[in-house]
Design an enzyme around this catalytic site. Structure first.
Site, PDB file in Angstrom:
ATOM      1  N   VAL A  69       0.853  -1.189   0.000  1.00  0.00           N
ATOM      2  CA  VAL A  69       0.000   0.000   0.000  1.00  0.00           C
ATOM      3  C   VAL A  69       0.887   1.236   0.000  1.00  0.00           C
ATOM      4  O   VAL A  69       1.817   1.349   0.796  1.00  0.00           O
ATOM      5  CB  VAL A  69      -0.926   0.021   1.247  1.00  0.00           C
ATOM      6  CG1 VAL A  69      -1.694   1.338   1.322  1.00  0.00           C
ATOM      7  CG2 VAL A  69      -1.893  -1.161   1.218  1.00  0.00           C
ATOM      8  N   GLY A 114       4.584   4.115   2.837  1.00  0.00           N
ATOM      9  CA  GLY A 114       4.078   2.880   2.243  1.00  0.00           C
ATOM     10  C   GLY A 114       4.271   1.738   3.213  1.00  0.00           C
ATOM     11  O   GLY A 114       4.922   1.893   4.252  1.00  0.00           O
ATOM     12  N   LYS A 115       3.707   0.619   2.909  1.00  0.00           N
ATOM     13  CA  LYS A 115       3.917  -0.578   3.740  1.00  0.00           C
ATOM     14  C   LYS A 115       3.529  -1.795   2.915  1.00  0.00           C
ATOM     15  O   LYS A 115       2.655  -1.705   2.047  1.00  0.00           O
ATOM     16  CB  LYS A 115       3.033  -0.506   4.991  1.00  0.00           C
ATOM     17  CG  LYS A 115       3.543  -1.344   6.129  1.00  0.00           C
ATOM     18  CD  LYS A 115       4.623  -0.593   6.907  1.00  0.00           C
ATOM     19  CE  LYS A 115       5.223  -1.424   8.007  1.00  0.00           C
ATOM     20  NZ  LYS A 115       6.180  -0.623   8.791  1.00  0.00           N
ATOM     21  N   GLY A 116       4.153  -2.931   3.238  1.00  0.00           N
ATOM     22  CA  GLY A 116       3.815  -4.153   2.525  1.00  0.00           C
ATOM     23  C   GLY A 116       3.734  -5.320   3.478  1.00  0.00           C
ATOM     24  O   GLY A 116       4.190  -5.230   4.628  1.00  0.00           O
ATOM     25  N   ASP A 155      10.569  -5.192   8.301  1.00  0.00           N
ATOM     26  CA  ASP A 155       9.593  -4.969   9.361  1.00  0.00           C
ATOM     27  C   ASP A 155       9.487  -6.309  10.085  1.00  0.00           C
ATOM     28  O   ASP A 155      10.399  -7.138   9.987  1.00  0.00           O
ATOM     29  CB  ASP A 155       8.250  -4.498   8.772  1.00  0.00           C
ATOM     30  CG  ASP A 155       7.316  -3.926   9.819  1.00  0.00           C
ATOM     31  OD1 ASP A 155       7.573  -2.838  10.337  1.00  0.00           O
ATOM     32  OD2 ASP A 155       6.309  -4.592  10.153  1.00  0.00           O
TER      33      ASP A 155
END
Ligand code: NAD
Length: 424
Positions: A69, A114-116, A155
Site C-alpha cells: 500500500v 508505504g507498507k507491505g 519490518d
C-alpha cells in the site's frame, strides 16, 4: 504543562492503527484542515494485492497473499517495511502505510509512506521457501518498487536477508544493480553504518531534547525501559552513556529492577549468552506492568503496542515517556497522561531515527559513496534534534501535547504539498 484534548468518538476499543488515526483526526481539527484535503490525506493513494504461487519443499504449490500500500507520495518516493505474519490484513497494511507518511514528514525526510506484507507463517517455512516467496513478491511488485518510486525495508519477521533477495531479484529484472531499491541491506550490499543502532540512538536524542526543555538533568535521572530487543537495549545503553541511571529493564520474560542501577552492557552480554532473553538476570524480578508504574524520571516503552492504557495510566509516575515502540500508548490513555502533566515524545517522532538512517542508506546508494559511522550519527542526531524542536514549537503554538503537535507538523506539511501539486 497539562492539556485536555477531546477523546475521539469512536467506541471503546480501537486497534493501535485506528488509535493512530484518531490522533490524526484531533490534529486535523486543530489545524483546521478542510474537508477535501482531509479526505485526500486519509485515503491511500495505491493498493496492490497479489497472489504468490510458491513451490514448497515437498513439491506442493502454496499460494500466498501479498500486499503493498502506498499511502501518500507527495513528499517523495514512498518508504516503509514489509512484514511477514499470519496477522497481515489489508486494513493493517493501509494503516501502517499512513503511519509511515506521518513519520517521514515529521522528521523532514523526502519520503512518502508505504507498507507491505505477506500473509504467511515464516517460522514454519524453510529458508528456501522464504527465498522463493520473497522473490515471487519482488517479481509481482517490480512495477511498484523502485528507488524513485517505492522503497521497502525490513519490518516484523523480515531482515537483511530478505532485503538482499529483493535487491538481487529487482536488479536481475532491471538488468543492472539497484541497491537503492531497498534499505536495511547487509553492509556488504550497500547497507549503512549506524543503521542497527539508529532507532535507539534517536530515542536517546529525543529524550535528551525533551529533558532539556523540561529542565531535567540527565545525570542521575532514573529511567525504566520496557523491551530489550533492538530498540530497548540500545536505547538503554545509550541513555546510560548520557548519565541516566537505568533502574529497570524487561523483556517477554518479565521485568528486572535494581534501584542502584543496572549495568546495561552486562545485561546485553547476559542476554546474548542466554538464548536471547533476560530470564535469570541478577536483579529484583518484577512484572512488565510494575516496570511501567515505577517511580522514575523517564520511561521508555520499547516493546510493543498498547502497553500504557486507561487502566494503568493513572498509576504512571514518570515525568517523561519516550515512545521507542510503535503505538505503546493507547488513545484512551492520552488524556490521563496529559492531565497528569506527563510529557510524551510520541512514537512518530521518538523512533524515527531508524527511517532517518534508512534515508541516509538510500542517499549513499545513489551517490555510490559511503559515509563513516560518525558522519551518519552526526547527521541523524541533527535531524532528530531539529524535528523535536519543530514539534516543540508547534505544541507551543497550538497549545497541545507533543503527540498532537507531531501530527500537526506532519499533516500540515503533506497537506501543503497537496495544495501546491494540486488535485484533478
Ligand atoms: P525486537 O523484536 O528486537 O524486541 C522486542 C522486545 O520486546 C524483546 O525484548 C521482547 O522480549 C520484548 N517483548 C515482547 N513482548 C513483550 C511483552 N509482552 N512485554 C514486555 N516485553 C515484551 O523488536 P524491536 O525492533 O526492538 O521493536 C520494538 C518496537 O519498536 C516495536 O513496536 C517496533 O515496531 C518499534 N520500532 C522498531 C524500529 C527498529 O528499527 N527496530 C523502528 C521503529 C519502531
Amino acid at each position: 504543562m497539562s492539556y485536555k484534548e477531546p477523546a475521539p468518538i469512536t467506541g471503546q476499543h480501537l486497534n493501535p492503527f485506528e488509535s493512530m488515526m484518531s490522533r490524526f483526526d484531533i490534529a486535523a481539527k486543530k489545524l483546521g484542515l478542510d474537508d477535501s484535503l482531509y479526505s485526500v490525506l486519509k485515503s491511500p493513494a495505491k493498493i496492490v494485492m497479489v497472489s504468490l504461487p510458491v513451490t514448497m519443499d515437498n513439491g506442493d504449490v502454496k499460494v500466498f497473499e501479498g500486499y503493498r500500500v502506498i499511502h501518500n507520495a507527495n513528499l517523495g518516493p514512498s518508504k516503509g517495511g514489509i512484514r511477514y505474519s499470519m496477522d497481515v490484513t489489508l486494513d493493517e497494511v493501509k494503516a501502517l502505510a499512513a503511519w509511515m507518511t506521518w513519520k517521514c514528514a515529521v522528521v523532514g525526510i523526502p519520503y512518502g509512506g508505504g507498507k507491505g506484507g505477506i500473509k504467511c507463517h515464516p517460522q514454519s517455512m524453510s529458508k528456501g521457501e522464504l527465498e522463493r516467496m520473497t522473490r515471487a513478491y519482488t517479481v509481482a511488485m517490480v512495477d511498484v518498487f523502485g528507488p524513485e518510486k517505492d522503497i521497502p525495508a525490513p519490518d516484523m519477521n523480515t531482515g537483511q536477508q530478505e532485503m538482499a533477495w529483493i535487491m538481487d531479484e529487482y536488479s536481475k529484472l532491471k538488468g543492472y544493480s539497484s541497491p537503492a531499491v531497498v534499505t536495511g541491506k547487509p553492509l556488504v550490499l550497500g547497507g549503512s553504518l549506524g543503521r542497527v543502532e539508529a532507532t535507539g540512538r534517536g530515542v536517546m536524542v529525543s529524550a535528551r531534547s525533551a529533558m532539556a526543555k523540561m529542565g531535567l538533568s540527565p545525570v542521575g535521572a532514573t529511567c525504566a525501559v520496557q523491551g530489550f530487543g533492538n530498540v530497548g537495549s540500545i536505547s538503554a545503553k545509550l541513555l546510560a552513556t548520557q548519565g541516566l541511571k537505568i533502574v529497570a529493564i524487561s523483556d517477554v520474560t518479565g521485568g528486572y529492577y535494581d534501584p542502584n542501577g543496572i549495568n546495561v552492557e552486562e545485561a546485553i552480554a547476559y542476554k546474548e549468552g542466554n538464548k536471547g532473553t533476560l530470564e535469570g538476570f541478577k536483579a529484583q524480578k518484577i512484572s512488565n506492568n510494575d516496570l511501567l508504574i515505577l517511580d522514575v524520571d523517564v520511561l521508555v516503552p520499547a516493546a510493543m503496542e498498547d502497553q500504557i492504557t486507561a487502566e494503568n495510566a493513572n498509576d504512571i509516575k514518570a515525568k517523561l515517556i519516550v515512545e521507542g515502540a510503535n503505538g505503546p500508548t493507547s488513545w484512551n490513555a492520552d488524556d490521563i497522561l496529559n492531565t497528569k502533566g506527563i510529557m510524551v515524545v510520541p512514537d512518530i517522532l521518538a523512533n524515527a531515527g531508524g527511517v532517518t538512517v534508512s534515508y541516509f542508506e538510500w542517499v549513499q546508494n545513489r551517490l555510490g559513496y559511503y559515509w563513516t559511522e560518525e558522519r551518519v550519527n552526526r547527521r541523524a542526531d541533527r535531524t532528530m534534534k531539529q524535528a523535536f524542536e519543530t514539534v516543540y514549537q508547534a505544541a507551543q503554538k497550538h497549545d497541545c501535547s507533543w503527540r498532537i503537535a507531531a501530527y500537526i507538523v506532519a499533516i500540515d506539511k503533506v497537506a501543503n504539498t497537496q495544495k501546491l501539486r494540486g488535485v484533478f
